[in-house]
Design a protein around this motif. Structure first.
Motif: not given
Length: 224
Positions: A53-79
């Motif tokens: 991450s950050g300035r000068g970061a290497t972009p993902p190689a062709s065909g390589e999936a970027p990080a997205d919500a599918a690989a993330a934990a889901v946070k659920h909050s209430f008020t």
């Protein structure tokens, strides 16, 4: 779920550390169903190997999936807006001294934000060496008979509006900010594990009900 859901109103059920399912405290409360505000958000997923991450970061190689919500934990909050009124107190609570109004009710909710008191703490005379703080109690939010969520109270805003002659509140509204506990907490807490499993099963069941009843309407949807 091992929790008996015999509540017309919503409630917090708190378990002392290691006390599930027997050692529990129940705090029922009146709520305005229109006041429930929920947020479901995905945390940043892990980046593929070789991607920084950050300035000068290497972009993902062709065909390589970027990080997205599918690989993330889901946070659920209430008020949740909680209404406490001395006039609504359960008649069965006959041992509560009326001079304190609803101060005990408010204190019981506030106490869920503090480390649980152990038997050693209760018998301490204050002369022992400093011990590590106990964990907070495990809290379940019971919102109806079919929705039980393991939560952490992250903030509590208390508005006391009417007082008795002893200046103790007899009416108040509490705004509780809650964060649903996740897999990390479920690893070591059976109450959290049980509630999360039940919550996920019910969510998938409701989603399947929707899909099953809308599949027949596919002919009315523009082709994709």
């Amino acid at each position: 779920m091992a929790v008996e859901l015999n509540y017309v109103r919503a409630a917090f059920i708190a378990y002392e550390p290691g006390g599930y399912p027997d050692r529990r405290r129940v705090i029922p409360f009146r709520v305005n169903p229109e006041s429930l505000s929920r947020t479901v958000a995905a945390e940043g997923g892990q980046r593929p190997a070789g991607v920084e991450s950050g300035r000068g970061a290497t972009p993902p190689a062709s065909g390589e999936a970027p990080a997205d919500a599918a690989a993330a934990a889901v946070k659920h909050s209430f008020t949740v807006q909680i209404r406490l009124d001395f006039a609504d107190r359960d008649p069965a609570l006959t041992n509560l001294d009326e001079q304190y109004g609803i101060a005990p009710d408010i204190a019981a909710v506030e106490d869920l934000m503090y480390p649980a008191q152990t038997d050693a703490d209760a018998s301490s005379d204050g002369t022992e060496a400093v011990r590590a703080a106990s964990p907070r109690p495990t809290v379940l939010l019971v919102w109806g008979r079919k929705r039980v969520l393991p939560v952490r109270i992250t903030a509590l805003k208390i508005e006391e509006s009417v007082f008795n002659t002893e200046l103790h509140p007899v009416r108040a509204e509490l705004e509780a900010s809650l964060e649903v506990l996740g897999e990390a907490e479920a690893q070591a807490d059976l109450a959290v594990r049980s509630a999360l499993d039940d919550l996920g099963a019910r969510r998938r069941e409701l989603a399947r009900m929707y899909y099953d009843n809308t599949a027949a309407q596919g002919s009315n949807i523009l082709p994709l």
